[in-house]
Design a protein around this motif. Structure first.
Motif, short mmCIF file in Angstrom:
data_model
loop_
_atom_site.label_atom_id
_atom_site.label_comp_id
_atom_site.label_asym_id
_atom_site.label_seq_id
_atom_site.Cartn_x
_atom_site.Cartn_y
_atom_site.Cartn_z
N CYS A 98 37.62 58.14 41.50
CA CYS A 98 37.80 57.08 40.65
C CYS A 98 37.79 57.38 39.17
O CYS A 98 37.67 56.64 38.17
CB CYS A 98 36.58 56.01 40.89
N CYS A 156 34.34 51.85 42.28
CA CYS A 156 33.77 53.47 42.61
C CYS A 156 32.95 52.96 43.86
O CYS A 156 32.11 52.24 43.98
CB CYS A 156 32.90 53.75 41.61
N CYS A 174 32.48 62.22 44.35
CA CYS A 174 33.86 62.66 44.71
C CYS A 174 34.87 62.71 43.59
O CYS A 174 36.13 63.47 43.83
CB CYS A 174 34.44 61.61 45.93
S1 FES Z 1 32.92 59.05 42.53
FE1 FES Z 1 33.58 58.83 44.38
S2 FES Z 1 34.64 56.75 44.36
FE2 FES Z 1 33.66 56.96 42.13
#
Ligand code: FES
Ligand code: FES
Lengths: 173, 785
Positions: free
Chosen positions: A112, A144, A109
């Motif tokens: 983080c 993460c 995503c």
């Molecule tokens: S890539 Fe989604 S929280 Fe680390």
């Protein structure tokens, strides 16, 4: 009635040095560096997951050292060099860490990712070839939820190898 | 079949945006004149609202609007059968954190102060905080005014085949009780939504996993036609199921934008994220299984009791899921399932990665371990003897097509050295398997329309694919780009994507139930093949050769570059567009409730966990995890590995430490520090094997990867603890305290076990008896019913 906003807010002019650019801002003293970066400077690459110093998401570098921007007041770091994720690449050339994170799927995503990139950069500056355990230690304060950390470890290692002995990148030559 | 893109470990198409801070998440948006919204939430777990006085709040300079439940009285909910939520409650609150009022102000601090200035008078009611309490007569009143008796929300009782006959035939029958504590998604991104209202039209950008369901809820509550509302998925900071319901803050900002004419944004604090929840249900389970002396299952009876929290959410589906997939891994010839969900005064539970199936998976895997132990059989051999076979139908009518259980098991057995492990106290290995859906076979609300649609536009060499699917970090955009690129002989980066926007993209039912690769992937494949045919035809005509002689690949169509071919095709056919859609086959069984569980394909996983367990302190150290996952085909192995590793991580978190629990009506740890989740230091090395069974209906044979691999990790941890210390921990999470207590009991000669002692009496209705289907499956005639 609790209503702090009716009290006059103490404001200061603060000069910040972010990614090599100097900006002067009139800020309420209690506004955090995280809020100032995101809301006053529109540097929204710096993310937040708790705003309480618990998750590492908001990590930026202050004079090269990782700091949680949600716990820092701009007035504390006037004149010091702040680096955010926007300052990692040189021009349109990605930093080797960014390149490795992109290639190896270390950002799912990606929420983080800015904080982890900056903490990793600081690590690689003091320890050019860290072991997997040294990377774990250095990034232990960054949560993460997507990756299980595995690909992040791979990416930091790959970047450290490339930075130590620049090799042609995957897909080139 | 040889591919040029499929099967290659390519970076995600949005990787550069994500590593440079350029991806725009919902909270990153701050249009001029944006108002900030904060929500006042209930401090009581259960109370009637006597009055709400917002006058002081309205007087605070900078406050632009204040709303309460009276402004948004229409109820909504994700399932048509449980429309029990209000964006703001003005009659009754049902958990600490239930939204009551909302303020839009010129800055967030003013909005927060205004919330403090709202005076609410409550009549406090006795809270119901456990499954047992929910089953009993309420002291004051029921939480919801539907369901029952008492605070029961839903009861299910189904029976497939001759269960009593199966038990009578068994050489050994065993009963066990298990408990799986609730836990939460903890996405790194706090939920956020921002709305504008321009010229009679609402636009909402949100951190949702499903733009379509938010669209429906907004239309209902705001009483606007859907064509006056646009919902756009912003760059997503992680969901894991936690952003699959429509949420109060999404509706509230839309309403406030309509009232003020200004953009209104609401980002939940981390504490509020714990209250928004919809996470893993706490589930108490009872299971009774009959086996022959060589360990073949003759019958199984499974009971579940789910602590649902205060509202319905996906709970009816979750309840069915606790009973649906047992048969999809093991061949169970006769099966009875009784399920119950209760309301309690806690944040509502819903879908978290594995939705309703990790709890029974934990129970059934450990239960079979114990049976093997009773019979003196090797648990792996015994489980293997009962594995389902490909191309069969289960006793509860689930259609199994491709199934890589055997191969997954062989891979982790070999790699881990499970069979040859050295036995010594304090060191153990555990094995478990699982299965998960590649998308739910039936829609949440009844309709006959496709579950996913993709449109492709080609214009002077540029390709754009449009799809409603939401990339939540798992890489669904990259999968779509890979499929379109493969078919058009291009690279994924050549494909522009427009996704998750209800104005500009055709429908997709969203990123949940592991459906996107399978469903949007199939729709993309159909659209891309149609586009390819147009380009081939145009190129062939120009070349004066038959269409089948036009070679596609490497950016070329026969003698022409892709761009030249697209110009030829546009000249020949006019505007170049194509569309594809995917509707799952109608494979649900002939009984009420059969809609939960069927999927066009199931993924399979097998896992071995190796750990050290300290006999004195009960502390566990996970040494390594081996996991094999039957993904059908890995469209992008890099992304599949990422999903598998992330699932193992989340499974370990649940197995070892994560729990959402309450004390005196209050969440015990609504912060990231206190809610323990694994850090870099807690994660072992993971060895991942991808098994490709080439599913007959998946795009290029692909199945899901994002949820299934979480499931076997949790029982494998508990089985490894037994292997190491000889004690059974029948409760998740498997914490040091529980291990120490089980060891103490072992030392005193009591049963060496920690777990629930009993399953409550639940007034399940009489079982609906369902005739099992013929076991063999003929794919050529799939629509048997
Ligand atoms: S890539 Fe989604 S929280 Fe680390
Ligand atoms: S936002 Fe600063 S540590 Fe979490």
């Amino acid at each position: 009635m609790r209503n702090e906003v009716e009290r006059p807010v103490d404001r200061h002019v603060v000069a910040l040095q972010v990614n090599g650019e100097r900006t002067e801002l009139l800020l309420p003293v209690h506004k955090t560096l995280l809020e100032v970066l995101r809301e006053d400077m529109h540097l929204t690459g710096t993310k937040h997951g708790c705003e309480l110093g618990e998750c590492g998401t908001c990590t930026v570098l202050v004079d090269g050292k990782p700091e949680l921007s949600c716990l820092v007041l701009p007035i504390q770091i006037e004149g010091r060099a702040i680096t955010t994720v926007e300052g990692l690449a040189s021009g349109s050339e990605l930093h080797p860490l960014q390149q490795a994170f992109a290639e190896l799927g270390a950002a799912q995503c990606g929420y983080c990712t800015p904080g982890i990139l900056l903490a990793s950069k600081s690590l690689l500056e003091s320890n050019g070839r860290p072991s997997r355990d040294e990377i774990r230690e250095a990034l232990a304060g960054n949560l993460c939820r997507c990756t299980g950390y595995a690909k992040i470890l791979d990416a930091v290692q790959l970047a450290s190898e490339r930075m130590a002995s620049p090799l042609p990148r995957r897909g080139e030559g | 079949m040889s591919f040029s893109i499929i099967g290659k470990p390519l970076p995600k198409v949005d990787a550069v945006a994500r590593v440079t801070g350029q991806a725009i998440y919902a909270d990153d948006m701050l249009p001029p004149r944006t108002l900030h919204c904060r929500i006042l939430r209930s401090p009581h777990p259960h109370a009637r609202i006597l009055s709400i006085d917002t006058s002081a709040a309205r007087r605070i300079p900078g406050v632009v609007a204040v709303i309460t439940g009276a402004d948004l009285p229409i109820k909504f909910g994700i399932l048509p059968v449980t429309q029990d939520e209000r964006a703001l409650e003005h009659e009754k609150v049902r958990y600490v954190g239930d939204p009551i009022a909302a303020v839009a102000a010129t800055d967030e601090e003013i909005a927060a102060s205004a919330c403090d200035a709202i005076a609410v008078e409550y009549e406090v009611l006795d809270p119901v905080m456990s499954i047992d309490a929910a089953l009993a007569t309420p002291k004051d009143e029921r939480i919801q005014d539907y369901g029952g008796p008492n605070n029961i929300h839903k009861l299910v009782a189904l029976e497939f085949g001759d269960v009593e006959g199966g038990f009578a035939r068994a050489d050994h029958v065993r009963e066990d009780v298990f408990f799986f504590q609730g836990n939460t998604h903890l996405p790194m991104e706090q939920h956020s939504a921002i709305a504008t209202y321009v010229d009679g039209k609402v636009t909402l950008w949100s951190s949702t996993q499903v733009v379509h369901y938010v669209h429906r809820a907004l239309a209902k509550v705001l009483e606007l036609p859907m064509n006056r509302i646009r919902v756009v998925g912003a760059a997503h900071g992680g969901g894991f199921g936690g952003k699959t319901d429509p949420f109060a803050h999404e509706i509230v900002v839309a309403k406030l934008a309509m009232m003020t004419g200004r953009p209104v944004k609401c980002t939940l604090t981390r504490e509020e994220v714990f209250y928004a929840h919809r996470g893993r249900h706490p589930v108490l389970m009872w299971v009774r299984t009959g086996v022959t002396k060589d360990g073949r299952i003759t019958a199984m009876h499974f009971k579940s009791a789910l602590d649902g929290g205060a509202y319905g959410s996906y709970g009816v589906a979750s309840t069915f899921y606790t009973g649906a997939l047992q048969t999809v891994t093991y061949d169970i010839p006769a099966y009875r399932f009784e399920g119950c969900r209760v309301f309690t005064n806690k944040p509502p539970c819903g879908p978290k990665r594995g939705h309703g199936t990790p709890q029974p998976r934990f129970a059934i895997e450990l239960h079979l371990e114990k049976i093997a132990h009773d019979l003196g059989l090797d648990p792996v051999d015994m489980k293997r003897r009962n594995f389902v076979k490909p191309m069969t139908r289960t006793v509860n009518w689930m259609r199994v097509t491709s199934c890589g259980l055997e191969e997954c098991t062989a891979r982790v057995m070999d790699a881990s050295g499970f069979r040859t492990r050295k036995r010594r106290p304090g060191r153990g290995m555990g094995f478990a398997i699982s299965s998960y859906l590649s998308g739910a076979g039936t829609a949440i609300y009844w309709n006959d329309m496709p579950h996913s649609e993709v449109q492709i536009k080609v214009d002077r060499g540029g390709v754009t694919a449009f799809c409603g699917a939401m990339d939540i970090g798992q890489g669904s955009d990259s999968v779509l780009a890979a499929i379109v690129a493969e078919e058009l002989g291009l690279q994924p980066k050549d494909i522009r994507l427009v996704t998750a926007d209800t104005d500009t993209t055709p429908i997709d039912l969203g990123s949940y139930s592991s459906r996107v690769t399978f469903m949007a992937g199939n729709a993309a494949l159909e659209a891309a093949r149609k586009m390819r045919a147009l380009l081939v035809e145009a190129a062939a005509a120009k070349m004066g050769r038959p269409a089948d002689s036009v070679r596609v690949g490497g950016g070329r169509f026969g003698d022409f570059s892709f761009e030249e071919a697209s110009v030829l095709a546009e000249a020949r056919f006019g505007t170049l567009t194509s569309a594809g859609s995917y509707t799952p086959p109608k494979i649900a069984g002939p009984y009420k409730g059969s809609g939960v569980g069927p999927s066009p394909a199931y993924s399979y996983s097998a896992c071995v966990v190796d750990l050290d367990a300290d006999q004195r302190t009960g502390l566990l150290h996970i040494n390594k995890v081996w996991i094999a996952h039957d993904v059908g085909r890995a469209i992008n192995p890099l992304l599949v590995e990422g999903q598998v590793e992330g699932s193992v991580y989340m499974g370990l978190g649940e197995a070892l430490m994560e729990e959402q629990t309450f004390r005196k009506g209050l969440h015990k740890w609504p912060s990231m520090l206190e809610y323990k989740s694994p850090t870099f230091l807690d994660m072992p090395e993971i060895e991942t094997f991808l098994v490709e069974t080439n599913d007959p209906e998946g795009p290029y044979g692909a199945k899901e990867a994002g949820q299934g691999p979480l499931l076997p990790v949790i029982p494998a941890v508990s089985a490894a603890v037994f292997d190491a210390l000889g004690v059974w921990i029948d409760e998740v999470p498997v914490t040091p305290e529980k291990i120490v207590e089980a060891l103490r009991r072992q030392g005193k000669g009591e049963p060496p076990r920690y777990g629930p002692s009993r399953f409550p009496d639940i007034p399940y209705p009489k079982c609906i008896r369902v005739e099992p289907p013929p076991k063999e499956l003929d794919l050529a005639a799939p629509a048997a019913i």
